[in-house]
Structure formats: structure tokens, C-alpha cells
Write an enzyme that holds these catalytic residues in place. Structure first.
Site: not given
Ligand code: 8YV
Length: 315
Positions: A153-156, A232, A234, A258, A263, A281
Site C-alpha cells: 500500500l505505497g503510492r500506487i 502492475i 514487477r 502487465d 519481457e 508493460h
Molecule cells: C517503465 C516502469 O519505466 O516506472 C516503472 O518502474 O516500469 C515503467 O514506468 C516504463 O515502462 C518506461 O520504460
């Protein structure tokens, strides 16, 4: 002042490339036919690295630049940067938080809705004539009124939870500790317990060595055959082999992803599945956000070389 030499790991849109080339001496690593040879040739001149969240900068790259002072990441995630190698030499690191938070949260919630309501298939049902030939589209699964678990539950994660509350979902979350800015939502310390409570499990935590495969077989199976996992963050936060096995055997109902190991060359088994939504992504992939990210990358580099405070330091 001579233009500082910057190693550019990956391509940027033109609206970023032009001002970068005007301000810095950019060395385009991604264009090199012999990357190692290229690093050997320019490494000694490099004072800064400009990279992207998914590309980062590993120890070999950092060590090939003996005069490196700063790494500026186009992205909020810095898990692909070898922070220990930076700490050892006092190299500064910056990222692009906040400017992308809402877009990433929007895409996460959209992925849940699209997958739950079968919108990819529904759109094809119209386009391929099935609606006329076969009639109504098969019923799908409701979203509102169910429970969403937010892992991180950080910013995102917070913006995801806020949006989900707007869809009349019950919100539970896991993090290292309960958050005083989340009093309306229930804190669950154990990710397996959170998964068991969740119809939708959102994986939103910042990736690190400590969070690797935090979504393991037990967590995945606790979400269960009716549940969905949305990632969304890693790919490394999820045990992807366990995820594939659970989706293939329907021990997990569905997923919306995503991000993927290796990838953009994702595991071809994902392409065989009809219970997973695949996205390239692009959670932060809007013009507005990418322009803000690019400006922050430049401004952090400019601040460093002007001896001013970094805008968004990680290290
Ligand atoms: C990428 C992301 O940076 O913010 C991140 O950590 O993985 C993405 O926003 C973006 O896809 C550009 O490469």
C-alpha cells in the site's frame, strides 16, 4: 561548461531525446552492435547513466564507468539498478515517482474490469459476427461488492485501493505495517491470509530482493479457482512458474498481467491460456505521464551537474 557525458541505456521518445542531446553528450548504448566494446570505448568519459525502470544498470555496466556520479531512472521502479554497487562508490540514483502513480493505478483497475467482464472476448464477439450468429455473449463475473486485496500500500497501491473503493469493493491490504492513511481498510499482515480473503489480488509493491516471489504457490492457490491476480509491479514479485501451473490447471481462476519474466520475450505458455489478460508493460504509458517522467530524468541530471539537490533521490 562542457556537456557531461551520459550513457543512455534504452531509447526515449523524441520529445525527450532532443533536449537530452542539447544538454548532454549522449552515448547510445542501445544502438551499439558490440555493447561491451562500446562500454570499453566510452566508459571512462561517462559521468551519468540515463536508463529505464525495466532496463536499470547492473554492476558490470556501473563498473565499466569509473567516473560515474549519478544514475537517472525513467520509471519509479529501480530494482534493476545495482544499488549496492552504487553505495560502494557514492553514486547517486534518482527515479520518477508520483508523476506515474495515477496512470499505473488506472491501468491496474482497468485490467481487473476488462478481465472480469470478458471485454476482450466480447469485442471479438461483435467483430467476428458471433453476436448475430450465436446471440448473447456468455455471462461474466461481477466486480462490485466483492473483496480486493492490495499487496503493497505505497503510492500506487493506495491509488488502486482508492479507485476500488469507488467500485464498492471491500478493501484489505498487506504491507510491512498498518498504514495510518488507510484506517478504512483492513490490514492483513500475512499475504496468504490476504489472498484467501481476496476475489482480486493486486500486486503493487516495489520489487526488491526481499519481495522476490512474495506471491508464491501458497498465495496463488489461496486466491483460488474463482479469484484473479493483477500484477502492475514487477514479474519478480510473483513465482511465475507457480502462476503458470495454477492458471493451466485452473487452481487459479484468472490473471491480468502487465509485467513478465524476460519481457518482452514472455513465456509462450501464457499465449496458450484463455484465462489471462496480457499487457505489454505500459501501465505508465500515456503521453502526459511519459513527458513528465522524461522531464524529471533530465531535471535530476541537470540538478546533479549543477551541484543542486536532486529532485527525486533514491540514493
Ligand atoms: C517503465 C516502469 O519505466 O516506472 C516503472 O518502474 O516500469 C515503467 O514506468 C516504463 O515502462 C518506461 O520504460
Amino acid at each position: 561548461m562542457t556537456k557531461p557525458d551520459i550513457l543512455q541505456v534504452g531509447p526515449y521518445p523524441d520529445w525527450d531525446q532532443v533536449p537530452l542531446d542539447e544538454t548532454f553528450n549522449m552515448h547510445k548504448y542501445f544502438e551499439a552492435s558490440d555493447p561491451a566494446g562500446f562500454l570499453n570505448a566510452v566508459g571512462a568519459t561517462v559521468k551519468g547513466i540515463a536508463t529505464r525502470g525495466e532496463l536499470g544498470a547492473n554492476r558490470a555496466m556501473i563498473e565499466a564507468c569509473p567516473n560515474l556520479e549519478v544514475i537517472s531512472v525513467y520509471g519509479v521502479g529501480f530494482d534493476a539498478v545495482d544499488l549496492q554497487a552504487c553505495r560502494e562508490r557514492g553514486i547517486r540514483v534518482t527515479n520518477t515517482p508520483d508523476v506515474l502513480t495515477n496512470d499505473v493505478a488506472d491501468l491496474g483497475v482497468a485490467m481487473m474490469l476488462v478481465q472480469s467482464r470478458g471485454m476482450i472476448g466480447a469485442e471479438a464477439w461483435v467483430r467476428d459476427g458471433s453476436w448475430q450468429e450465436k446471440g448473447l455473449y456468455p455471462l461474466q463475473s461481477r466486480v462490485w461488492g466483492k473483496t480486493a486485496g492490495v499487496l503493497g500500500l505505497g503510492r500506487i497501491g493506495f491509488e488502486v485501493a482508492k479507485r476500488l473503493a469507488g467500485f464498492d469493493l471491500q478493501i484489505a491490504y498487506s504491507d510491512v505495517s498498518a498504514k495510518d492513511y488507510a484506517r478504512d481498510w483492513s490490514f492483513v499482515s500475512d499475504p496468504v491470509e490476504l489472498a484467501r480473503k481476496s476475489d482480486f489480488l493486486f500486486v503493487t509493491l516495489a520489487a526488491s530482493a526481499e519481495t522476490r516471489h512474495i506471491v508464491n504457490k501458497d498465495v496463488i492457490e489461496a486466491v483460488g479457482p474463482q479469484g484473479m491476480i493483477i500484477n502492475i509491479s514487477r514479474a519478480s514479485n510473483i513465482d511465475e512458474e507457480a502462476l503458470l501451473e495454477a492458471l493451466e490447471s485452473n487452481r487459479l481462476g484468472s490473471a491480468a498481467l502487465d509485467v513478465f519474466e524476460g519481457e518482452p520475450a514472455l513465456d509462450p505458455r501464457f499465449l496458450e491460456l484463455n484465462n489471462v489478460l496480457l499487457q505489454p508493460h505500459h501501465a505508465s504509458g500515456t503521453f502526459e505521464t511519459r513527458k513528465a517522467m522524461g522531464k524529471l530524468v533530465r531535471d535530476n541530471l541537470k540538478a546533479h551537474f549543477a551541484g543542486q539537490d536532486l529532485l527525486t533521490p533514491v540514493l
